[in-house]
Design an enzyme around this catalytic site. Structure first.
Site, PDB file in Angstrom:
ATOM      1  N   LYS A 233       3.267 105.921  37.686  1.00  0.00           N
ATOM      2  CA  LYS A 233       1.982 105.273  37.947  1.00  0.00           C
ATOM      3  C   LYS A 233       1.402 105.778  39.274  1.00  0.00           C
ATOM      4  CE  LYS A 233      -0.082 100.774  38.779  1.00  0.00           C
ATOM      5  NZ  LYS A 233       0.057  99.333  38.762  1.00  0.00           N
ATOM      6  N   ARG A 303       5.768  97.540  34.863  1.00  0.00           N
ATOM      7  CA  ARG A 303       6.634  96.934  33.834  1.00  0.00           C
ATOM      8  C   ARG A 303       5.838  96.415  32.645  1.00  0.00           C
ATOM      9  NH1 ARG A 303       6.364  94.494  38.595  1.00  0.00           N
ATOM     10  NH2 ARG A 303       5.643  92.353  38.776  1.00  0.00           N
ATOM     11  N   GLU A 388      11.579  91.428  37.944  1.00  0.00           N
ATOM     12  CA  GLU A 388      10.630  91.976  38.918  1.00  0.00           C
ATOM     13  C   GLU A 388       9.377  91.092  38.946  1.00  0.00           C
ATOM     14  OE1 GLU A 388      10.526  96.429  39.999  1.00  0.00           O
ATOM     15  OE2 GLU A 388       8.710  96.172  38.824  1.00  0.00           O
ATOM     16  N   HIS A 419      32.599  90.249  21.434  1.00  0.00           N
ATOM     17  CA  HIS A 419      33.962  90.662  21.803  1.00  0.00           C
ATOM     18  C   HIS A 419      34.074  90.946  23.290  1.00  0.00           C
ATOM     19  CE1 HIS A 419      35.338  90.880  17.626  1.00  0.00           C
ATOM     20  NE2 HIS A 419      34.078  91.177  17.391  1.00  0.00           N
ATOM     21  N   LYS A 553      13.296 100.969  49.680  1.00  0.00           N
ATOM     22  CA  LYS A 553      12.720 102.322  49.613  1.00  0.00           C
ATOM     23  C   LYS A 553      12.447 102.857  51.017  1.00  0.00           C
ATOM     24  CE  LYS A 553       9.925 101.643  45.419  1.00  0.00           C
ATOM     25  NZ  LYS A 553       8.541 101.622  44.930  1.00  0.00           N
TER      26      LYS A 553
END
Ligand code: F6P
Length: 589
Positions: A233, A303, A388, A419, A553
């Site tokens: 983006k 998202r 988020e 399981h 970041k």
């Protein structure tokens, strides 16, 4: 779809709500009622079903192709009424309309939130949305469909073989390079719709900056038949741009162009790289022809972008018609939310139930358990979508939240999960609401021709066995197994009786669709988008920003010189980080 539906599709303009302080949900009458119900709440699914033969029917709802059974949830009419009151008092319906109308409900980034516009049907003769969507001066419908047409045109060229690599060979593998929303959506959808992929085409997905990821994904590829899609983006994400440079390097090396003239290298990039981004200037600076770039807009959150051009890799794989069905599935759920009273509004009800479990019954996590192998990445996708979005500690006006927010989403497909971790859901001490998702018709029906000589007869349809597990698990979770039932089976040692007892009253929601078509997948994704929206609105948070990922970041960039061995940068670290980096430098060969 009928003409009538589009006539209904009038998006009302409304006054700005977004700048005002959110309603504190805990101050509402509905919340206070829930508090008092929760204080003496003793769930009793066995008793509730026994005393109310209509419970299953009453709590089963339809949204497009999705049949959603909430009856094995820990709810009573009283709880649902109070939850609906909270939804009304906090303005869930009004805020949804504000979102559809393009108001800047993403307050902290001052943006509209318009992923719903990505799937509005094209205005064609006879099927014209009554109110074209113009937001901030932008003709959203026109722009969305112009981009879609460009993506479809490109995808068709790749699918037909008209688009070739620099040596004239048709493309066989598409490698999507992206991370977060630019990866999790496309990879999940590609995996889910594998039966719709054109034979001879494959998509792969590189996301991690760990060089092992791109190495392993490209090791066996032929550069002449590989197309990279750089999906970002912002076109500023470290992982994606680093991987894009590594991919370009790989292409040049494998084509024997490392020492070739710039023009030759550029030609190769033009035929083997395309991009998807809102930052087309940065795409060009990277060396990708803007002609081969597909845009989207800042009003699509990462998202929430799987149905934008970010899905180009999937459009290439499954083709235009299937992608249109995918978008139609989203739109059908958007329409369900927009036009259905809260009392039958499935995403709203599911969101409300999650609020009940989280804020009143102490649930901290939420399992998503698809009984279709094709949805094996669905939980990972939902982790970003839900966590988020709603993992926030302040509200959209900056004030602290007044209650717990967010749920930890996790899951694996059944029966694998059975399981592994179902033990904890069945008999552990935590309350873990779980969504069970399945389809009636498998894409790959297979019969067990041999059988096992016991319960499984020769010729048994394996999907039937699979679904028997789906039904058995939700039954076991709801109704458990009492100590008396264990004793009646012949267990006498009371210690063992206790270990074999299942308490029941573990809440589940069952979602069943006819089959995992592109449309049904779109419906499922939109369902969860709007569940997230409902919860976020009640908690008063901006579900569309993600400031919480920024600090890490920034620090990664600051720490890099120290990790490269710069002593001054190392000395500037806190003692723990300094010692860890020093250990790394000592171990690194
Ligand atoms: O770091 C989080 C995030 O901003 C996500 O919200 C987003 O989906 C992802 O990074 C990738 O961002 P981009 O598409 O801009 O590369």
């Amino acid at each position: 779809m009928t003409r009538g539906l589009y006539v209904l599709n009038v998006i009302p303009r409304r006054t700005e709500v977004t700048e005002s302080a959110p309603v504190d949900p805990t101050s509402t009458e509905g919340w206070k009622k829930l508090d008092s119900i929760a204080a003496g709440f003793t769930p009793d699914l066995r008793g509730w079903f026994d005393s109310d033969p209509g419970r299953a029917e009453q709590y089963t709802f339809q949204a497009a192709d999705l049949t959603v059974d909430l009856s094995k949830g820990l709810v009573t009419d009283e709880v649902v009424a109070a939850l609906l009151q909270v939804a009304k008092d906090t303005g869930v319906a009004e805020r949804f309309q504000a979102m559809l109308a393009g108001e800047h409900i993403n307050v902290t980034e001052d943006r509209a939130v318009l992923h719903t516009a990505l799937r509005r049907p094209k205005a064609t003769e006879g099927l014209v949305p009554a109110a074209p969507l113009t937001v901030d001066g932008q003709d959203v419908d026109a722009d969305v469909h112009a981009t879609l047409d460009k993506v479809y045109g490109f995808a068709e060229q790749v699918r037909s073989g008209a688009w070739t690599g620099v040596t004239g060979k048709r493309i066989e593998t598409v490698v999507n390079i992206g991370i977060g929303g630019s990866d999790l959506g496309p990879v999940m959808v590609y995996e889910a719709l594998k039966p719709y992929v054109q034979p001879g085409l494959e998509a792969r997905f590189v996301s991690n900056i760990d060089p092992a990821d791109i190495y392993e994904k490209t090791a066996d590829l032929d550069p002449e038949t590989t197309l990279f899609i750089v999906a970002s983006k912002t076109f500023g994400t470290l992982e994606t741009l680093t991987n894009a440079r590594l991919a370009r390097q790989w292409l040049w090396e494998r084509l024997g162009l490392t020492d070739a003239a710039d023009d030759e290298k550029k030609n190769a990039v033009a035929k083997h790289f395309v991009a998807v981004s809102t930052a087309l200037d940065k795409v060009e600076a990277f060396g990708i022809d803007p002609e081969n770039a597909f845009g989207f807009w800042d009003w699509v959150g990462g998202r929430y972008s799987v149905d934008s051009a970010i899905g180009t890799s999937v459009v290439i794989a499954i083709g235009k018609e299937n992608w249109e069905q995918f978008l139609a599935g989203f739109h059908a759920i958007d329409e369900h939310v927009r036009t259905t009273p809260l009392e039958q509004n499935v995403p709203v009800l599911m969101g409300l139930l999650n609020v009940w479990y989280t804020n009143f019954l102490g649930a901290q996590s939420h399992a998503v358990l698809p009984y279709t192998q094709y949805l094996h990445r669905f939980a990972a996708y939902l982790q970003q979508l839900t966590m988020e979005s709603n993992g926030k500690r302040v509200r959209w006006d900056g004030s602290p939240v007044t209650t717990e927010t967010g749920e930890v989403f996790w899951g694996e497909p059944g029966t694998n999960g059975q399981h592994a971790f179902y033990q904890l859901i069945h008999q552990g001490t935590r309350l873990i609401p779980a969504d069970f998702i399945t389809v009636a018709n498998p894409a790959r029906p297979l019969k067990d021709e041999t059988g096992d000589g016991k319960g499984v007869a020769p010729g048994t349809d394996v999907h039937t066995l699979f679904l028997a597990n789906f039904f058995a698990q939700t039954k076991a979770l709801a109704f458990g197994k009492s100590a008396d039932e264990v004793r009646a089976e012949g267990t006498t040692d009371e210690g063992i009786v206790a270990a074999r007892t299942f308490p029941g009253n573990k809440p589940t929601t069952s979602i069943i669709a006819p089959e995992l078509t592109p449309s049904v997948l779109g419906q499922l994704i939109a369902l969860y988008e709007h569940i997230v929206f409902t919860e976020g609105t009640i908690w008063g948070i901006d579900s569309f920003d993600q400031w919480g990922v920024e600090l890490g970041k920034q620090l990664a960039l600051q720490v890099t010189p120290a990790v490269e061995g710069d002593q001054a940068a190392l000395d500037a670290q806190d003692p723990s980080t300094k010692a860890l980096i020093a250990k790394y430098l000592e171990l690194r060969k």
